[in-house]
Design a protein around this motif. Structure first.
Motif, PDB file in Angstrom:
ATOM      1  N   ILE A 141      -2.533  -9.971   3.654  1.00 34.34           N
ATOM      2  CA  ILE A 141      -2.780  -9.099   2.498  1.00 34.34           C
ATOM      3  C   ILE A 141      -3.435  -7.793   2.960  1.00 34.34           C
ATOM      4  O   ILE A 141      -3.067  -6.709   2.515  1.00 34.34           O
ATOM      5  CB  ILE A 141      -3.632  -9.839   1.448  1.00 34.34           C
ATOM      6  N   LYS A 188       6.189   1.745   4.714  1.00 39.17           N
ATOM      7  CA  LYS A 188       7.604   2.087   4.835  1.00 39.17           C
ATOM      8  C   LYS A 188       8.196   1.190   5.899  1.00 39.17           C
ATOM      9  O   LYS A 188       7.802   1.259   7.059  1.00 39.17           O
ATOM     10  CB  LYS A 188       7.770   3.567   5.199  1.00 39.17           C
ATOM     11  N   ASP A 189       9.139   0.345   5.484  1.00 38.60           N
ATOM     12  CA  ASP A 189       9.670  -0.639   6.423  1.00 38.60           C
ATOM     13  C   ASP A 189      10.439   0.009   7.555  1.00 38.60           C
ATOM     14  O   ASP A 189      10.975   1.102   7.417  1.00 38.60           O
ATOM     15  CB  ASP A 189      10.573  -1.628   5.679  1.00 38.60           C
ATOM     16  N   ILE A 190      10.499  -0.702   8.646  1.00 37.94           N
ATOM     17  CA  ILE A 190      11.114  -0.185   9.879  1.00 37.94           C
ATOM     18  C   ILE A 190      12.591   0.126   9.662  1.00 37.94           C
ATOM     19  O   ILE A 190      13.136   1.046  10.260  1.00 37.94           O
ATOM     20  CB  ILE A 190      10.885  -1.203  11.027  1.00 37.94           C
ATOM     21  N   ASP A 191      13.251  -0.608   8.756  1.00 38.19           N
ATOM     22  CA  ASP A 191      14.673  -0.355   8.517  1.00 38.19           C
ATOM     23  C   ASP A 191      14.899   0.811   7.557  1.00 38.19           C
ATOM     24  O   ASP A 191      16.023   1.188   7.276  1.00 38.19           O
ATOM     25  CB  ASP A 191      15.361  -1.622   8.000  1.00 38.19           C
ATOM     26  N   MET A 248      -0.765  -5.662   4.393  1.00 38.74           N
ATOM     27  CA  MET A 248       0.116  -5.146   3.350  1.00 38.74           C
ATOM     28  C   MET A 248      -0.376  -3.821   2.789  1.00 38.74           C
ATOM     29  O   MET A 248       0.396  -2.921   2.507  1.00 38.74           O
ATOM     30  CB  MET A 248       0.101  -6.152   2.207  1.00 38.74           C
ATOM     31  N   TYR A 249      -1.688  -3.731   2.611  1.00 34.61           N
ATOM     32  CA  TYR A 249      -2.242  -2.534   1.974  1.00 34.61           C
ATOM     33  C   TYR A 249      -2.688  -1.485   2.984  1.00 34.61           C
ATOM     34  O   TYR A 249      -2.623  -0.300   2.709  1.00 34.61           O
ATOM     35  CB  TYR A 249      -3.426  -2.906   1.081  1.00 34.61           C
ATOM     36  N   VAL A 283      17.960  -7.594   5.596  1.00 38.39           N
ATOM     37  CA  VAL A 283      17.004  -8.140   4.629  1.00 38.39           C
ATOM     38  C   VAL A 283      16.755  -7.103   3.528  1.00 38.39           C
ATOM     39  O   VAL A 283      16.339  -5.990   3.814  1.00 38.39           O
ATOM     40  CB  VAL A 283      15.672  -8.494   5.336  1.00 38.39           C
ATOM     41  N   PRO A 284      17.022  -7.455   2.274  1.00 33.85           N
ATOM     42  CA  PRO A 284      16.963  -6.431   1.233  1.00 33.85           C
ATOM     43  C   PRO A 284      15.558  -6.091   0.729  1.00 33.85           C
ATOM     44  O   PRO A 284      15.378  -5.075   0.084  1.00 33.85           O
ATOM     45  CB  PRO A 284      17.799  -7.035   0.111  1.00 33.85           C
ATOM     46  N   TYR A 285      14.568  -6.929   0.992  1.00 33.80           N
ATOM     47  CA  TYR A 285      13.247  -6.662   0.424  1.00 33.80           C
ATOM     48  C   TYR A 285      12.204  -6.370   1.506  1.00 33.80           C
ATOM     49  O   TYR A 285      12.482  -6.496   2.694  1.00 33.80           O
ATOM     50  CB  TYR A 285      12.796  -7.823  -0.467  1.00 33.80           C
ATOM     51  N   ALA A 286      11.005  -6.003   1.077  1.00 28.66           N
ATOM     52  CA  ALA A 286       9.954  -5.540   1.996  1.00 28.66           C
ATOM     53  C   ALA A 286       9.507  -6.641   2.951  1.00 28.66           C
ATOM     54  O   ALA A 286       9.676  -7.836   2.682  1.00 28.66           O
ATOM     55  CB  ALA A 286       8.769  -5.028   1.192  1.00 28.66           C
ATOM     56  N   SER A 287       8.910  -6.216   4.058  1.00 27.48           N
ATOM     57  CA  SER A 287       8.563  -7.147   5.135  1.00 27.48           C
ATOM     58  C   SER A 287       7.611  -8.251   4.700  1.00 27.48           C
ATOM     59  O   SER A 287       7.698  -9.372   5.186  1.00 27.48           O
ATOM     60  CB  SER A 287       7.957  -6.369   6.295  1.00 27.48           C
ATOM     61  N   PHE A 288       6.688  -7.937   3.771  1.00 26.46           N
ATOM     62  CA  PHE A 288       5.682  -8.974   3.462  1.00 26.46           C
ATOM     63  C   PHE A 288       6.248 -10.098   2.593  1.00 26.46           C
ATOM     64  O   PHE A 288       5.771 -11.227   2.651  1.00 26.46           O
ATOM     65  CB  PHE A 288       4.421  -8.363   2.839  1.00 26.46           C
ATOM     66  N   TYR A 289       7.310  -9.798   1.819  1.00 23.78           N
ATOM     67  CA  TYR A 289       7.976 -10.887   1.095  1.00 23.78           C
ATOM     68  C   TYR A 289       8.553 -11.878   2.092  1.00 23.78           C
ATOM     69  O   TYR A 289       8.450 -13.090   1.936  1.00 23.78           O
ATOM     70  CB  TYR A 289       9.127 -10.346   0.237  1.00 23.78           C
ATOM     71  N   ARG A 310      16.229  -6.307  10.615  1.00 25.30           N
ATOM     72  CA  ARG A 310      15.640  -6.143   9.283  1.00 25.30           C
ATOM     73  C   ARG A 310      16.643  -5.541   8.298  1.00 25.30           C
ATOM     74  O   ARG A 310      16.488  -5.666   7.085  1.00 25.30           O
ATOM     75  CB  ARG A 310      14.418  -5.203   9.351  1.00 25.30           C
ATOM     76  N   ALA A 311      17.666  -4.841   8.846  1.00 25.34           N
ATOM     77  CA  ALA A 311      18.602  -4.112   7.992  1.00 25.34           C
ATOM     78  C   ALA A 311      19.332  -5.044   7.025  1.00 25.34           C
ATOM     79  O   ALA A 311      19.725  -4.627   5.935  1.00 25.34           O
ATOM     80  CB  ALA A 311      19.603  -3.356   8.855  1.00 25.34           C
ATOM     81  N   VAL A 319       5.659  -3.423  11.510  1.00 32.96           N
ATOM     82  CA  VAL A 319       6.997  -3.137  10.994  1.00 32.96           C
ATOM     83  C   VAL A 319       6.931  -2.098   9.877  1.00 32.96           C
ATOM     84  O   VAL A 319       7.797  -1.243   9.761  1.00 32.96           O
ATOM     85  CB  VAL A 319       7.666  -4.448  10.524  1.00 32.96           C
ATOM     86  N   SER A 320       5.901  -2.139   9.064  1.00 33.69           N
ATOM     87  CA  SER A 320       5.903  -1.300   7.875  1.00 33.69           C
ATOM     88  C   SER A 320       4.980  -0.091   7.951  1.00 33.69           C
ATOM     89  O   SER A 320       5.103   0.830   7.162  1.00 33.69           O
ATOM     90  CB  SER A 320       5.521  -2.132   6.658  1.00 33.69           C
ATOM     91  N   GLY A 335       0.822  -1.204   0.000  1.00 33.55           N
ATOM     92  CA  GLY A 335       0.000   0.000   0.000  1.00 33.55           C
ATOM     93  C   GLY A 335       0.858   1.257   0.000  1.00 33.55           C
ATOM     94  O   GLY A 335       2.085   1.191  -0.032  1.00 33.55           O
TER      95      GLY A 335
END
Lengths: 364, 440
Positions: B397, A24-27, B400-401, B310-316, B307-308, B288-289, A20
């Motif tokens: 889901i 914005k991720d926490i990191d 996520m949104y 991890v290169p991709y978004a939390s939901f992946y 999390r630092a 987290v997001s 959405g």
């Protein structure tokens, strides 16, 4: 027709790869731990805002993981300074963990203005339960301290003010919401603890009292303890008593005070009841009956209470809220407030302290 | 003496190698004995039918003797002959009548240990795979004169025997009527499992099960005493209890056998586990997001730190770990028992550790994934735990949104959905206050 459905399905499925808009991720966020407001040297940009940003760590270790980044900027408003500061950092600023607001001593009058305090109250992500403190000499100096026991930047300050860590009778805790209330409420004046940085530690043992316009005085540590007991009902302090032959200390276990205002005299009668345990003494406490020591302690602490009450009266500030009590119990629209304003400078204080020594401590 | 025609005596029967047809001759008269050797007990046929025949001088006498044998039936007309043969009857065809004598082999099925719903101290044996034996187990556990047993068949091809049991004094006749209507509407060809029957009787696309399938005879007896209807399907060691509400699925039989000081907190623990298994992955994504203010300061810094890498978004990350745990659960069900433990060790321990060290997932995510899996196993009834496994995905889901608001809305929607469900006319989220007292 069937083909259309397949395309729609593919379209919906492709949405699963996207988040959405507020995502914005926490990191990707920079947590602001403390906000400092100082006076800048520029006349047209008076606000010098400093933010203490936490650098994240996987495993917290005291004294090692409190690395921080300090960013500051000048602006004609706090908003402007913060907006411009965003261009100095690589991640989104997140104020949700900012639990302390430090005001530079030079800025103390400005913070009482409605507009300045409003910024903190109107932002969604700054907690109303954030602590307020006065930085001496400047807020930036306070934020730039790194203590050896901190787990994360700002941890020492948070622990000093919430009663979670240290419980000191010298530390007065003031919250943002309470400060705001005291700034606006008639008959209840604001105060703030004073933080002084001492190479890699803080010293918080004084309190600054304000009227509605400016900083009036900074109380001494001894006065701060009494102040703390009167404003926040702080229970864990001790009473030192000295005479020519004898010196002893009482650790307070229970403290309670009541007061009545007599407008005819005008006078304020305060009854203070203290129950405690003798902790340290230069002579055995069996030479005299305990009531002797109790009376001795009562007389001495009575003068301390009287001294503070009279000092606050002379400064024309009322952080304990006598005026608010008067207004609440003698409601007469606006007349009660004008009556109190006239009465407060003439008020005589009668503090009566009752101390009971419960025991003389344990024997090992 | 005219020759015997198998097709004439048993219409519709195709010749088969295990079909035994023997002519019994006495005084120029003859009768025909027909049975399926794979279904019937030869010893029993010898000791009952043959012995009776041996002692008789003519067919009329033999006919009369047969009526004395237990399990005797006279087939008057119609095409029931083939039916009887297929159910383990031996047919004796007289020139003017057909007799059927039950000669079924004794079932080899034995009640096994309860496997899908074990408890520590309490009845340990489950149902067996034999219908008669299961009915016997229930009759022993629930010796009430009001207990009513009805037999029917389900499945157009398999014609599996189905027993309907209920306490006549306690059952609600509306439920029986509803059940009859639904059974009549079943069009499946082959029915072999209780879960399948449950699905056929309720709506296929419901998120939550509305009939309870259990392998515990004690739970079944308790259900009977509460006025529920029990279905037993031949060939499965399970009973179907209906109607069933949500709370039934959260109760273990231990709750009735142990002190409330223990069972009440355990019940609360189960509801907490349901919350964790459904909402935790979604809450992780949301917090987290979208809403990191949800965390304590120290935790926020630690999560940001882990999390630092991890290169991709939390939901992946969440989808990846959920996929891994679901795959692992699925694999350990399908695999033989000996390999199963290896799969969980390799998948759970080694892969989880390696994924975290490689920076594919954060260490917090490993904890979340495993607590989601463990909490899922806390739910006592298997079908409900499957439902709960499913529900977490729509919630992720939503998170996520829309963040935390999405999760709360999602949970709200599921509660509204559950409240709208009916189990054989009974509200699915109904509370039964005070009823538990009777089962103590």
């Amino acid at each position: 027709m069937k083909r259309g459905w397949i395309w729609k399905g593919v379209l919906i499925l492709s949405l699963l790869w996207l988040p959405g808009c507020g995502f914005k991720d926490i990191d990707r966020r920079f947590f602001v731990m403390a906000i400092g407001i100082d006076k800048s040297n520029h006349a047209n940009k008076p606000y010098h805002v400093t933010l203490k940003l936490a650098i994240p760590f996987t495993k917290i270790q005291p004294g090692k993981t409190n690395a921080y980044q300090l960013v500051s900027d000048d602006g004609s408003t706090i908003t402007e300074a913060v907006r411009h500061m965003k261009s100095k950092v690589d991640k989104e600023l997140d104020f949700s963990q900012a639990k302390i607001i430090v005001i530079g001593k030079a800025m103390s009058a400005e913070i009482l203005q409605k507009g300045t305090l409003d910024w903190f109250l109107r932002r969604r992500d700054i907690q109303s339960a954030a602590y307020m403190a006065l930085g001496d000499p400047t807020a930036e100096d306070v934020l730039n301290v790194k203590t050896g026991s901190e787990r994360f930047p700002g941890d020492s300050l948070f622990l000093s003010f919430d009663q979670d860590g240290t419980e000191s009778s010298f530390i007065a805790t003031e919250y943002l919401f309470d400060f705001h209330r005291r700034v606006t409420e008639k008959g209840l004046d604001p105060y703030m603890p004073v933080i002084r940085p001492m190479d890699s530690a803080y010293l918080i043992d004084r309190v600054a009292v304000f009227d509605k316009k400016r900083l009036k005085a900074i109380l001494s540590p001894e006065e701060t303890r009494i102040f703390n007991a009167l404003t926040t009902d702080f229970q864990h302090f001790d009473i030192e008593t000295k005479s020519k032959t004898l010196q002893f200390a009482i650790a307070v276990q229970h403290f309670k005070y009541t007061y009545t205002i007599d407008p005819s005299a005008p006078a304020l009668h305060m009854n203070i009841r203290i129950v405690g345990e003798s902790e340290e003494s230069t002579e055995t406490l069996y030479k005299q009956p305990w009531s002797y020591y109790e009376r001795l302690a009562e007389r001495q602490s009575q003068t301390r209470y009287m001294h503070l009450l009279q000092k606050l009266q002379a400064l024309q500030v009322d952080p304990v809220g006598f005026g608010l009590r008067y207004r609440a119990t003698r409601y007469q629209r606006d007349k009660d407030w004008t009556a109190w304003e006239a009465m407060y400078p003439k008020l005589t204080f009668h503090a009566k302290v009752q101390i009971r020594i419960k025991s003389s401590g344990g024997i090992k | 003496m005219k020759p015997f025609h198998l097709q004439a005596a048993v219409p519709g029967l195709e010749p088969s190698s295990d079909l035994v047809s023997r002519t019994l001759n006495v005084n120029q008269e003859s009768a025909q004995l027909i049975y399926l050797s794979t279904l019937c007990d030869k010893q029993y046929i010898q000791s009952s039918i043959m012995q009776a025949f041996d002692a008789c001088g003519n067919l009329a006498e033999f006919n009369a003797k047969l009526t004395m044998i237990a399990g005797f039936e006279r087939i008057k007309n119609g095409n029931l002959q083939a039916e009887k043969l297929l159910h383990g009857f031996a047919l004796v065809v007289f020139p003017d009548a057909i007799c059927a004598i039950e000669a079924k082999k004794a079932s080899l099925a034995k009640p096994s240990e309860t496997s899908s719903e074990s408890i520590i101290q309490g009845p340990q044996k489950a149902f067996s795979e034999d219908l008669e034996q299961n009915v016997q187990i229930i009759r022993t556990r629930y010796p009430s004169k009001n207990l009513n047993v009805e037999y029917t068949e389900i499945g157009t091809e398999s014609r599996t025997q189905l027993a309907i049991l209920y306490d006549k004094a306690k059952v609600d006749p509306d439920i029986l009527l509803d059940l009859d209507k639904r059974l009549a509407g079943v069009e499946a060809a082959v029915v072999q499992a209780s879960n399948q029957v449950q699905m056929l009787l309720t709506s296929r696309f419901e998120f939550f099960p509305t009939a309870l399938v259990t392998d515990r005879p004690d739970r079944t007896a308790l259900s009977l005493s509460k006025g529920k209807v029990i279905l037993l399907l031949n060939g499965t060691p399970f009973s179907i209890n209906l109607p069933a509400v949500f709370y039934d699925f959260m109760v273990s039989m231990d709750d009735a056998y142990q002190s409330p000081w223990l069972t009440r907190p355990l019940l609360i623990l189960r509801y907490m586990a349901v919350f964790i298994t459904t909402a935790l992955p979604a809450l992780y994504v949301a917090a987290v997001s979208y809403n990191p203010e949800f965390f304590q300061t120290q935790l926020a810094i630690e999560i940001a730190g882990s999390r630092a890498a991890v290169p991709y978004a939390s939901f992946y990350e969440v989808f990846f770990m959920l996929f891994m745990t679901e795959a692992l659960t699925e694999a350990s069900i399908r695999l033989p028992k000996h390999i199963g433990s290896t799969a969980t060790t390799v998948g759970g321990l080694i892969l989880g550790q390696a994924a975290q060290e490689a920076g594919l997932v954060s260490s917090i995510m490993i904890i979340i994934a495993s607590s989601v899996a463990v909490s899922n196993f806390v739910i006592p009834i298997n079908t409900m735990s499957y439902s709960m496994r499913l529900i977490k995905f729509p919630l992720v889901i939503c998170a996520m949104y829309f963040g935390l608001v999405g999760v709360v809305t999602g949970i709200f929607c599921f509660i509204v959905y559950a409240a709208s469900l009916r189990s054989f006319g009974r509200p699915y989220l109904k509370l039964f206050i005070g009823e538990a007292k009777k089962s103590r």
